[in-house]
Design a protein around this motif. Structure first.
Motif, PDB file in Angstrom:
ATOM      1  N   VAL A   1       0.796  -1.308  -0.066  1.00  0.00           N
ATOM      2  CA  VAL A   1      -0.013  -0.058  -0.044  1.00  0.00           C
ATOM      3  C   VAL A   1       0.862   1.196   0.132  1.00  0.00           C
ATOM      4  O   VAL A   1       0.761   2.157  -0.689  1.00  0.00           O
ATOM      5  CB  VAL A   1      -1.195  -0.291   1.108  1.00  0.00           C
ATOM      6  CG1 VAL A   1      -1.672   1.225   1.428  1.00  0.00           C
ATOM      7  CG2 VAL A   1      -1.774  -1.038   1.166  1.00  0.00           C
ATOM      8  N   LYS A   2       1.709   1.257   0.769  1.00  0.00           N
ATOM      9  CA  LYS A   2       2.804   2.472   1.176  1.00  0.00           C
ATOM     10  C   LYS A   2       3.460   2.583  -0.343  1.00  0.00           C
ATOM     11  O   LYS A   2       3.495   3.879  -0.671  1.00  0.00           O
ATOM     12  CB  LYS A   2       3.587   2.525   2.293  1.00  0.00           C
ATOM     13  CG  LYS A   2       4.190   3.853   2.464  1.00  0.00           C
ATOM     14  CD  LYS A   2       4.896   3.792   3.701  1.00  0.00           C
ATOM     15  CE  LYS A   2       5.880   5.236   4.216  1.00  0.00           C
ATOM     16  NZ  LYS A   2       6.881   4.764   5.192  1.00  0.00           N
TER      17      LYS A   2
ATOM     18  N   GLY B   1       2.185   9.592  -5.953  1.00  0.00           N
ATOM     19  CA  GLY B   1       2.528  11.039  -5.508  1.00  0.00           C
ATOM     20  C   GLY B   1       1.670  11.403  -4.396  1.00  0.00           C
ATOM     21  O   GLY B   1       1.685  12.624  -3.952  1.00  0.00           O
ATOM     22  N   ALA B   2       1.375  10.358  -3.363  1.00  0.00           N
ATOM     23  CA  ALA B   2       0.470  10.686  -2.390  1.00  0.00           C
ATOM     24  C   ALA B   2       1.648  11.147  -1.037  1.00  0.00           C
ATOM     25  O   ALA B   2       2.732  10.531  -1.139  1.00  0.00           O
ATOM     26  CB  ALA B   2      -0.530   9.353  -1.938  1.00  0.00           C
TER      27      ALA B   2
ATOM     28  N   LYS C   1      -0.885  11.684   5.537  1.00  0.00           N
ATOM     29  CA  LYS C   1      -2.197  11.917   5.393  1.00  0.00           C
ATOM     30  C   LYS C   1      -3.084  10.747   5.166  1.00  0.00           C
ATOM     31  O   LYS C   1      -4.403  10.966   4.931  1.00  0.00           O
ATOM     32  CB  LYS C   1      -2.538  12.858   4.194  1.00  0.00           C
ATOM     33  CG  LYS C   1      -1.857  14.301   4.361  1.00  0.00           C
ATOM     34  CD  LYS C   1      -1.944  15.224   3.373  1.00  0.00           C
ATOM     35  CE  LYS C   1      -1.376  16.448   3.686  1.00  0.00           C
ATOM     36  NZ  LYS C   1      -1.845  17.792   2.550  1.00  0.00           N
ATOM     37  N   VAL C   2      -2.523   9.749   5.459  1.00  0.00           N
ATOM     38  CA  VAL C   2      -3.323   8.366   5.495  1.00  0.00           C
ATOM     39  C   VAL C   2      -3.421   7.645   6.476  1.00  0.00           C
ATOM     40  O   VAL C   2      -2.349   7.398   7.252  1.00  0.00           O
ATOM     41  CB  VAL C   2      -2.995   7.402   4.063  1.00  0.00           C
ATOM     42  CG1 VAL C   2      -3.664   6.267   4.049  1.00  0.00           C
ATOM     43  CG2 VAL C   2      -2.748   8.355   2.839  1.00  0.00           C
ATOM     44  N   THR C   3      -4.541   7.199   6.893  1.00  0.00           N
ATOM     45  CA  THR C   3      -4.646   6.427   8.171  1.00  0.00           C
ATOM     46  C   THR C   3      -5.376   4.901   7.731  1.00  0.00           C
ATOM     47  O   THR C   3      -6.319   4.901   7.132  1.00  0.00           O
ATOM     48  CB  THR C   3      -5.678   6.977   9.139  1.00  0.00           C
ATOM     49  OG1 THR C   3      -5.273   8.239   9.642  1.00  0.00           O
ATOM     50  CG2 THR C   3      -5.833   6.305  10.506  1.00  0.00           C
ATOM     51  N   ALA C   4      -4.618   3.874   8.448  1.00  0.00           N
ATOM     52  CA  ALA C   4      -5.078   2.581   8.033  1.00  0.00           C
ATOM     53  C   ALA C   4      -6.164   1.905   9.174  1.00  0.00           C
ATOM     54  O   ALA C   4      -5.701   2.072  10.270  1.00  0.00           O
ATOM     55  CB  ALA C   4      -4.081   1.717   7.731  1.00  0.00           C
TER      56      ALA C   4
ATOM     57  N   VAL D   1       7.060  -1.073  -8.922  1.00  0.00           N
ATOM     58  CA  VAL D   1       5.953  -0.761  -7.995  1.00  0.00           C
ATOM     59  C   VAL D   1       4.911  -0.143  -8.997  1.00  0.00           C
ATOM     60  O   VAL D   1       5.082   0.927  -9.732  1.00  0.00           O
ATOM     61  CB  VAL D   1       6.111   0.508  -6.859  1.00  0.00           C
ATOM     62  CG1 VAL D   1       4.788   0.764  -6.383  1.00  0.00           C
ATOM     63  CG2 VAL D   1       6.931  -0.104  -6.029  1.00  0.00           C
ATOM     64  N   PRO D   2       3.612  -0.724  -9.061  1.00  0.00           N
ATOM     65  CA  PRO D   2       2.744  -0.474 -10.302  1.00  0.00           C
ATOM     66  C   PRO D   2       1.976   1.183  -9.894  1.00  0.00           C
ATOM     67  O   PRO D   2       1.943   1.397  -8.711  1.00  0.00           O
ATOM     68  CB  PRO D   2       1.723  -1.394 -10.264  1.00  0.00           C
ATOM     69  CG  PRO D   2       1.677  -2.175  -8.765  1.00  0.00           C
ATOM     70  CD  PRO D   2       3.426  -2.027  -8.241  1.00  0.00           C
ATOM     71  N   TYR D   3       1.538   1.788 -10.838  1.00  0.00           N
ATOM     72  CA  TYR D   3       0.945   2.821 -10.584  1.00  0.00           C
ATOM     73  C   TYR D   3       0.141   3.124 -11.968  1.00  0.00           C
ATOM     74  O   TYR D   3       0.335   2.752 -12.967  1.00  0.00           O
ATOM     75  CB  TYR D   3       1.828   4.164 -10.567  1.00  0.00           C
ATOM     76  CG  TYR D   3       2.889   4.352 -11.701  1.00  0.00           C
ATOM     77  CD1 TYR D   3       2.426   5.420 -12.681  1.00  0.00           C
ATOM     78  CD2 TYR D   3       3.989   3.833 -11.792  1.00  0.00           C
ATOM     79  CE1 TYR D   3       3.045   5.951 -13.619  1.00  0.00           C
ATOM     80  CE2 TYR D   3       4.962   4.112 -13.117  1.00  0.00           C
ATOM     81  CZ  TYR D   3       4.315   5.120 -13.827  1.00  0.00           C
ATOM     82  OH  TYR D   3       5.098   5.502 -14.992  1.00  0.00           O
TER      83      TYR D   3
END
Length: 230
Positions: A11-12, A19-20, A24-27, A177-179
């Protein structure tokens, strides 16, 4: 809320590739319950039993704008019948109210079943209520004419246009890493564009500049007529 991909190694890195800002992300994935003997036992987050925890988090983090539940089937809670319209609607209603209260978007990810012959709406796994309760649904599928391309298409939309979509490809960074990469627009020759312009009756007027710096404004006849009427 993710149940299928590891946070650190999947995920990270994907967030970074897109570009995130991971800060600012909470799991939300596991909930720890303490029994009578003081032992802490983990269990999956449940939309049925743990909505108060999500509400508390949103109250404390008013900047939150998006909740992603991937896949929705993993967070229904113990004993929930995923094929029951009434149970699924009852489960999703508090989530919908929470989204409205805090003015956030909610994306619930699901998978399609293997059945063929039905529309995509009826192929979403579980109850039809998953799609019916949502204000908009979208389908991701391979482009039948280009196996390397994916199509993001509108399934239903109660709050906007329910046609069209986007095409994209999946690329990888140097670290594999896929994007998502939006596909290039189809190219047309200048001769083709001019022929289409003539057939559509497009009216062109100079909008400033000369030579290579010159700019032209193209308008359909209807738009010009409306401007003259105004």
């Amino acid at each position: 809320m993710g149940a299928e991909d590891a946070l650190d190694d999947t995920v990270k890195p994907r967030l970074l590739a897109a570009g995130a800002n991971p800060k600012k992300v909470t799991a939300f994935s596991m909930v720890y319950e303490t029994d009578a003997e003081g032992r802490s036992t983990p269990r999956p987050f449940s939309l049925k039993e743990d909505m108060h925890m999500l509400a508390e988090h949103l109250c404390q983090h008013r900047a939150c704008k998006l909740i992603v539940v991937d896949p929705i089937s993993a967070f229904l809670g113990k004993g929930t019948d995923s094929n029951s319209n009434s149970e699924i609607r009852a489960l999703l209603h508090p989530l919908s109210e929470l989204a409205e209260k805090y003015q956030i978007a909610v994306i619930c990810v699901s998978h399609l079943n293997k059945g063929g012959g039905n529309s995509a709406t009826y192929r979403v796994m579980g109850s039809l209520a998953f799609v019916a309760a949502a204000r908009a649904s979208f389908i991701v599928t391979r482009d039948p004419q280009d196996p390397d391309k994916r199509l993001f298409l509108a399934g239903k939309n109660n709050i906007g246009n329910d046609s069209g979509g986007y095409a994209y490809t999946i690329k990888e960074t140097e670290k594999e890493v896929p994007y998502i990469s939006q596909s290039e627009k189809e190219g047309f020759s200048w001769r083709t564009i001019n022929r289409a312009k003539k057939e559509m009756g497009v009216i062109s007027t100079r909008a400033g500049g000369t030579g290579k710096d010159g700019k032209w404004l193209w308008q359909l006849p209807e738009a010009t007529e409306q401007e003259q009427a105004a």
